[in-house]
Write a protein that holds these residues in place. Structure first.
Motif, mmCIF file in Angstrom:
data_model
loop_
_atom_site.group_PDB
_atom_site.id
_atom_site.type_symbol
_atom_site.label_atom_id
_atom_site.label_comp_id
_atom_site.label_asym_id
_atom_site.label_seq_id
_atom_site.Cartn_x
_atom_site.Cartn_y
_atom_site.Cartn_z
ATOM 1 N N ALA A 260 0.812 -1.215 0.000
ATOM 2 C CA ALA A 260 0.000 0.000 0.000
ATOM 3 C C ALA A 260 0.846 1.265 0.000
ATOM 4 N N SER A 261 1.991 1.231 0.657
ATOM 5 C CA SER A 261 2.847 2.424 0.717
ATOM 6 C C SER A 261 3.401 2.781 -0.661
ATOM 7 N N ILE A 262 3.880 1.776 -1.396
ATOM 8 C CA ILE A 262 4.409 2.024 -2.736
ATOM 9 C C ILE A 262 3.281 2.454 -3.670
ATOM 10 N N HIS A 263 2.116 1.827 -3.523
ATOM 11 C CA HIS A 263 0.970 2.194 -4.360
ATOM 12 C C HIS A 263 0.555 3.642 -4.091
ATOM 13 N N ALA A 264 0.533 4.046 -2.832
ATOM 14 C CA ALA A 264 0.170 5.423 -2.494
ATOM 15 C C ALA A 264 1.173 6.412 -3.075
ATOM 16 N N ALA A 265 2.461 6.067 -3.044
ATOM 17 C CA ALA A 265 3.481 6.931 -3.631
ATOM 18 C C ALA A 265 3.264 7.077 -5.130
ATOM 19 N N LEU A 266 2.906 5.983 -5.784
ATOM 20 C CA LEU A 266 2.649 6.014 -7.219
ATOM 21 C C LEU A 266 1.478 6.938 -7.540
ATOM 22 N N VAL A 267 0.386 6.786 -6.823
ATOM 23 C CA VAL A 267 -0.796 7.613 -7.087
ATOM 24 C C VAL A 267 -0.485 9.089 -6.838
ATOM 25 N N GLU A 268 0.280 9.366 -5.798
ATOM 26 C CA GLU A 268 0.662 10.744 -5.510
ATOM 27 C C GLU A 268 1.498 11.325 -6.651
ATOM 28 N N MET A 269 2.403 10.528 -7.203
ATOM 29 C CA MET A 269 3.240 11.002 -8.304
ATOM 30 C C MET A 269 2.419 11.218 -9.573
ATOM 31 N N LEU A 270 1.436 10.365 -9.793
ATOM 32 C CA LEU A 270 0.568 10.503 -10.968
ATOM 33 C C LEU A 270 -0.356 11.713 -10.839
ATOM 34 N N GLY A 271 -0.758 12.004 -9.619
ATOM 35 C CA GLY A 271 -1.674 13.110 -9.387
ATOM 36 C C GLY A 271 -3.128 12.757 -9.561
ATOM 37 N N ARG A 272 -3.432 11.496 -9.810
ATOM 38 C CA ARG A 272 -4.810 11.022 -9.946
ATOM 39 C C ARG A 272 -4.791 9.495 -9.902
ATOM 40 N N PRO A 273 -5.945 8.854 -9.772
ATOM 41 C CA PRO A 273 -5.976 7.392 -9.665
ATOM 42 C C PRO A 273 -5.449 6.707 -10.929
ATOM 43 N N THR A 274 -4.975 5.495 -10.764
ATOM 44 C CA THR A 274 -4.482 4.728 -11.912
ATOM 45 C C THR A 274 -5.575 4.512 -12.952
ATOM 46 N N THR A 275 -6.825 4.464 -12.528
ATOM 47 C CA THR A 275 -7.936 4.241 -13.465
ATOM 48 C C THR A 275 -8.105 5.385 -14.449
ATOM 49 N N GLU A 276 -7.449 6.519 -14.186
ATOM 50 C CA GLU A 276 -7.536 7.664 -15.087
ATOM 51 C C GLU A 276 -6.248 7.881 -15.872
ATOM 52 N N CYS A 277 -5.308 6.949 -15.771
ATOM 53 C CA CYS A 277 -3.983 7.124 -16.381
ATOM 54 C C CYS A 277 -3.722 6.082 -17.453
ATOM 55 N N HIS A 278 -2.967 6.505 -18.457
ATOM 56 C CA HIS A 278 -2.632 5.637 -19.585
ATOM 57 C C HIS A 278 -1.171 5.210 -19.486
ATOM 58 N N ALA A 279 -0.936 3.906 -19.635
ATOM 59 C CA ALA A 279 0.384 3.325 -19.407
ATOM 60 C C ALA A 279 0.946 2.693 -20.681
ATOM 61 N N LEU A 280 2.269 2.709 -20.760
ATOM 62 C CA LEU A 280 2.994 1.884 -21.729
ATOM 63 C C LEU A 280 3.879 0.941 -20.934
ATOM 64 N N CYS A 281 3.858 -0.341 -21.276
ATOM 65 C CA CYS A 281 4.748 -1.289 -20.606
ATOM 66 C C CYS A 281 5.903 -1.655 -21.527
ATOM 67 N N ILE A 282 7.079 -1.775 -20.918
ATOM 68 C CA ILE A 282 8.322 -2.013 -21.666
ATOM 69 C C ILE A 282 8.963 -3.305 -21.140
ATOM 70 N N PRO A 283 8.887 -4.411 -21.892
ATOM 71 C CA PRO A 283 9.436 -5.693 -21.434
ATOM 72 C C PRO A 283 10.865 -5.961 -21.883
ATOM 73 N N THR A 284 11.524 -5.001 -22.518
ATOM 74 C CA THR A 284 12.775 -5.229 -23.246
ATOM 75 C C THR A 284 13.864 -5.903 -22.422
ATOM 76 N N ALA A 285 14.015 -5.532 -21.152
ATOM 77 C CA ALA A 285 15.106 -6.086 -20.336
ATOM 78 C C ALA A 285 15.046 -7.603 -20.242
ATOM 79 N N GLN A 286 13.856 -8.168 -20.370
ATOM 80 C CA GLN A 286 13.711 -9.632 -20.285
ATOM 81 C C GLN A 286 14.531 -10.346 -21.359
ATOM 82 N N HIS A 287 14.633 -9.734 -22.526
ATOM 83 C CA HIS A 287 15.299 -10.406 -23.651
ATOM 84 C C HIS A 287 16.813 -10.533 -23.450
ATOM 85 N N GLY A 288 17.363 -9.805 -22.480
ATOM 86 C CA GLY A 288 18.804 -9.845 -22.261
ATOM 87 C C GLY A 288 19.243 -10.747 -21.133
ATOM 88 N N HIS A 289 18.304 -11.366 -20.426
ATOM 89 C CA HIS A 289 18.660 -12.156 -19.241
ATOM 90 C C HIS A 289 18.418 -13.638 -19.479
#
Length: 221
Positions: free
Chosen positions: A13-42
């Motif tokens: 909950a603490s990390i989640h609260a920090a994330l929402v504070e940084m976003l300035g609004r709930p995650t349900t109102e935010c658009h994300a891009l996910c980047i899996p690239t590092a997986q291909h090097g390990h």
């Protein structure tokens, strides 16, 4: 750019609260891009582990946080697309969710694509890294965490922050990730560093670093 550099994702909950504070609004109102690239090097990562991250079924909570939308940004494909097209996607995102794997591999492709140069100018965008997705932004990764042969021993990250990260402290399945090993790693890094367990993260905004934790961590000045 606002940075939430985690070891194991948004695990409490603490990390989640920090994330929402940084976003300035709930995650349900935010658009994300996910980047899996590092997986291909390990060598430990597989097509299945990459799919689990993208599908929101990873052990590291990231994609499955109720975003308004989630898109996939694979850095390996960017050299084959017009820059203005993918740059527009990045600028339109509220948050970049960056998976773990090999940090040197990820740093390499961030440089090669030009995304590394773009990041400092994204003032309102939040970067959420897990493990290598956090370490790639630091000055030094540490030789202990190099697994991609292409690194050729070079453990330099992007240096977008002034601290380095030893992740997965005391994680049961990683016997080398113990405090004694973190102390040895920190001595070799030669700069400020943190050891973080999977219930801990660094919140870095405007150059100010704050530890967010419900677990175990240690700072190395």
């Amino acid at each position: 750019m606002k940075l939430l550099l985690t070891s194991g994702g948004v695990t409490n909950a603490s990390i989640h609260a920090a994330l929402v504070e940084m976003l300035g609004r709930p995650t349900t109102e935010c658009h994300a891009l996910c980047i899996p690239t590092a997986q291909h090097g390990h060598p430990w990562c597989t097509p299945g582990s990459a799919w689990r991250f993208v599908a929101g079924r990873s052990p590291a909570p990231m994609v499955d946080l109720g975003w308004a939308s989630v898109g996939l940004l694979e850095l390996l494909a960017l050299p084959h697309r017009p820059r203005d097209r993918w740059e527009a996607w990045v600028r339109a995102a509220d948050v970049l969710l960056v998976d773990g794997g090999d940090a040197a591999f990820l740093a390499h492709w961030l440089r090669q694509t030009g995304l590394a140069d773009l990041l400092p100018g994204l003032k309102d965008t939040v970067w959420v890294g897990v493990s290598a997705g956090s370490m790639a932004l630091t000055p030094r990764i540490g030789g202990q965490f190099l697994s991609w042969p292409g690194a050729d021993g070079d453990d330099r990250g992007l240096g977008l922050v002034d601290v380095s990260i030893f992740p997965h402290l005391n994680y049961p399945d990683f016997p080398d990730n113990r405090m004694a090993n973190a102390e040895t790693w920190a001595a070799q890094i030669g700069g400020p560093a943190y050891a973080l367990d999977d219930q801990s993260a660094l919140r870095i905004v405007d150059g100010v670093t704050e530890v967010i934790s419900e677990g175990e961590w240690r700072a190395f000045p």
